[in-house]
Design a protein around this motif. Structure first.
Motif, PDB file in Angstrom:
ATOM      1  N   ARG A  56      46.231  14.314  71.922  1.00 56.72           N
ATOM      2  CA  ARG A  56      45.914  15.432  72.812  1.00 56.72           C
ATOM      3  C   ARG A  56      44.990  16.421  72.118  1.00 56.72           C
ATOM      4  O   ARG A  56      45.092  16.635  70.918  1.00 56.72           O
ATOM      5  CB  ARG A  56      47.191  16.133  73.248  1.00 56.72           C
ATOM      6  N   GLY A  57      44.089  17.017  72.897  1.00 55.76           N
ATOM      7  CA  GLY A  57      43.199  18.030  72.347  1.00 55.76           C
ATOM      8  C   GLY A  57      41.915  18.134  73.135  1.00 55.76           C
ATOM      9  O   GLY A  57      41.811  17.657  74.261  1.00 55.76           O
ATOM     10  N   ASP A  58      40.930  18.736  72.523  1.00 54.09           N
ATOM     11  CA  ASP A  58      39.605  18.890  73.112  1.00 54.09           C
ATOM     12  C   ASP A  58      38.829  17.599  72.886  1.00 54.09           C
ATOM     13  O   ASP A  58      38.750  17.129  71.744  1.00 54.09           O
ATOM     14  CB  ASP A  58      38.901  20.084  72.452  1.00 54.09           C
ATOM     15  N   PRO A  59      38.249  16.996  73.941  1.00 57.01           N
ATOM     16  CA  PRO A  59      37.551  15.718  73.774  1.00 57.01           C
ATOM     17  C   PRO A  59      36.461  15.734  72.697  1.00 57.01           C
ATOM     18  O   PRO A  59      36.381  14.809  71.887  1.00 57.01           O
ATOM     19  CB  PRO A  59      36.965  15.437  75.158  1.00 57.01           C
ATOM     20  N   TYR A  60      35.633  16.773  72.664  1.00 55.55           N
ATOM     21  CA  TYR A  60      34.557  16.823  71.661  1.00 55.55           C
ATOM     22  C   TYR A  60      35.135  16.838  70.250  1.00 55.55           C
ATOM     23  O   TYR A  60      34.777  16.017  69.397  1.00 55.55           O
ATOM     24  CB  TYR A  60      33.664  18.049  71.882  1.00 55.55           C
ATOM     25  N   ASN A  61      36.052  17.768  69.981  1.00 55.47           N
ATOM     26  CA  ASN A  61      36.628  17.881  68.640  1.00 55.47           C
ATOM     27  C   ASN A  61      37.416  16.632  68.262  1.00 55.47           C
ATOM     28  O   ASN A  61      37.418  16.218  67.102  1.00 55.47           O
ATOM     29  CB  ASN A  61      37.501  19.134  68.528  1.00 55.47           C
ATOM     30  N   GLY A  62      38.069  16.023  69.239  1.00 48.24           N
ATOM     31  CA  GLY A  62      38.819  14.798  68.975  1.00 48.24           C
ATOM     32  C   GLY A  62      37.919  13.644  68.582  1.00 48.24           C
ATOM     33  O   GLY A  62      38.223  12.884  67.651  1.00 48.24           O
ATOM     34  N   LEU A  63      36.799  13.500  69.285  1.00 48.16           N
ATOM     35  CA  LEU A  63      35.859  12.428  68.943  1.00 48.16           C
ATOM     36  C   LEU A  63      35.233  12.670  67.567  1.00 48.16           C
ATOM     37  O   LEU A  63      35.077  11.740  66.771  1.00 48.16           O
ATOM     38  CB  LEU A  63      34.772  12.302  70.011  1.00 48.16           C
ATOM     39  N   VAL A  64      34.881  13.924  67.284  1.00 46.53           N
ATOM     40  CA  VAL A  64      34.298  14.261  65.981  1.00 46.53           C
ATOM     41  C   VAL A  64      35.295  13.952  64.864  1.00 46.53           C
ATOM     42  O   VAL A  64      34.950  13.313  63.858  1.00 46.53           O
ATOM     43  CB  VAL A  64      33.862  15.746  65.937  1.00 46.53           C
ATOM     44  N   ALA A  65      36.543  14.383  65.032  1.00 46.52           N
ATOM     45  CA  ALA A  65      37.554  14.162  64.001  1.00 46.52           C
ATOM     46  C   ALA A  65      37.796  12.666  63.781  1.00 46.52           C
ATOM     47  O   ALA A  65      37.888  12.207  62.638  1.00 46.52           O
ATOM     48  CB  ALA A  65      38.863  14.864  64.385  1.00 46.52           C
ATOM     49  N   THR A  66      37.865  11.909  64.865  1.00 42.92           N
ATOM     50  CA  THR A  66      38.097  10.465  64.741  1.00 42.92           C
ATOM     51  C   THR A  66      36.908   9.774  64.085  1.00 42.92           C
ATOM     52  O   THR A  66      37.081   8.939  63.199  1.00 42.92           O
ATOM     53  CB  THR A  66      38.380   9.845  66.119  1.00 42.92           C
ATOM     54  N   ALA A  67      35.692  10.126  64.515  1.00 43.44           N
ATOM     55  CA  ALA A  67      34.494   9.521  63.926  1.00 43.44           C
ATOM     56  C   ALA A  67      34.408   9.842  62.433  1.00 43.44           C
ATOM     57  O   ALA A  67      34.048   8.978  61.627  1.00 43.44           O
ATOM     58  CB  ALA A  67      33.249   9.992  64.659  1.00 43.44           C
ATOM     59  N   ASP A  68      34.748  11.057  62.062  1.00 40.37           N
ATOM     60  CA  ASP A  68      34.750  11.434  60.641  1.00 40.37           C
ATOM     61  C   ASP A  68      35.823  10.663  59.869  1.00 40.37           C
ATOM     62  O   ASP A  68      35.566  10.132  58.791  1.00 40.37           O
ATOM     63  CB  ASP A  68      34.987  12.933  60.472  1.00 40.37           C
ATOM     64  N   GLN A  69      37.021  10.614  60.431  1.00 42.56           N
ATOM     65  CA  GLN A  69      38.144   9.947  59.756  1.00 42.56           C
ATOM     66  C   GLN A  69      37.849   8.466  59.533  1.00 42.56           C
ATOM     67  O   GLN A  69      38.149   7.919  58.476  1.00 42.56           O
ATOM     68  CB  GLN A  69      39.412  10.112  60.579  1.00 42.56           C
ATOM     69  N   LEU A  70      37.237   7.816  60.519  1.00 46.98           N
ATOM     70  CA  LEU A  70      36.964   6.382  60.431  1.00 46.98           C
ATOM     71  C   LEU A  70      35.628   6.075  59.757  1.00 46.98           C
ATOM     72  O   LEU A  70      35.262   4.925  59.614  1.00 46.98           O
ATOM     73  CB  LEU A  70      36.980   5.758  61.826  1.00 46.98           C
ATOM     74  N   LYS A  71      34.902   7.131  59.390  1.00 45.62           N
ATOM     75  CA  LYS A  71      33.556   6.977  58.809  1.00 45.62           C
ATOM     76  C   LYS A  71      32.678   6.145  59.751  1.00 45.62           C
ATOM     77  O   LYS A  71      32.053   5.159  59.345  1.00 45.62           O
ATOM     78  CB  LYS A  71      33.626   6.361  57.416  1.00 45.62           C
ATOM     79  N   ALA A  72      32.668   6.551  61.007  1.00 42.49           N
ATOM     80  CA  ALA A  72      31.936   5.832  62.046  1.00 42.49           C
ATOM     81  C   ALA A  72      30.444   5.795  61.748  1.00 42.49           C
ATOM     82  O   ALA A  72      29.876   6.751  61.217  1.00 42.49           O
ATOM     83  CB  ALA A  72      32.175   6.484  63.407  1.00 42.49           C
ATOM     84  N   ASP A  73      29.831   4.689  62.104  1.00 42.55           N
ATOM     85  CA  ASP A  73      28.390   4.528  61.958  1.00 42.55           C
ATOM     86  C   ASP A  73      27.666   4.872  63.253  1.00 42.55           C
ATOM     87  O   ASP A  73      26.456   5.098  63.238  1.00 42.55           O
ATOM     88  CB  ASP A  73      28.062   3.089  61.567  1.00 42.55           C
TER      89      ASP A  73
END
Length: 153
Positions: free
Chosen positions: A102-119
């Motif tokens: 749960r959370g803000d979609p933008y911040n959630g996507l940013v946090a997940t992309a950072d955590q997973l080191k998304a390309d």
């Protein structure tokens, strides 16, 4: 004298290894997930499908069962992904995982992309008219400039 090479994380050296796809149940987000799945399959990358369950304070104040509704959407999204991967099993194999919170979609996507080191990050174009003026999650991700962002109509 021998040269020593440091083993540091590098982005984009051998193609994407992790592709994040943001979904919210809308048609454009499901098209984005399908597009990201194709990219992940061709590149041998991990597809991380992310659904950020919105925090709707107004709905909760009115007594609406917001958490139950967003949990149901998350369960339905996982079922759709599993169904799609079963239909193409043996023909197209994609490594995937589903993340939801749960959370803000933008911040959630940013946090997940950072955590997973998304390309790369793939999202659907907003289907809400007001976002042309306020700014959609997709526009905010592009402006952040931290990953290549693909916006699927």
């Amino acid at each position: 004298m021998t040269e020593q090479h440091s083993h540091q994380f590098e982005r984009g050296t051998d193609g994407p290894k992790v592709i994040v796809a943001g979904v919210d149940g809308s048609d454009s987000s499901l098209r984005a997930a399908a597009y990201a799945g194709g990219l992940a399959r061709r590149q041998g990358a991990l597809l991380a499908v992310v659904y950020v369950q919105p925090m709707l304070a107004g709905g909760a104040a009115l007594g609406a069962p917001v958490a139950e509704t967003t949990d149901e959407i998350a369960e339905e999204l996982v079922a759709q992904i599993r169904d799609a991967t079963e239909r193409v099993k043996g023909i197209f194999d994609v490594r995937w995982e589903f993340h939801t919170f749960r959370g803000d979609p933008y911040n959630g996507l940013v946090a997940t992309a950072d955590q997973l080191k998304a390309d790369a990050v793939v999202v659907g174009a907003s289907e809400q008219a007001g976002h042309r003026f306020v700014g959609s999650v997709a526009v905010r991700l592009v402006k952040a400039g931290r990953w290549p962002v693909t916006v699927v109509p």
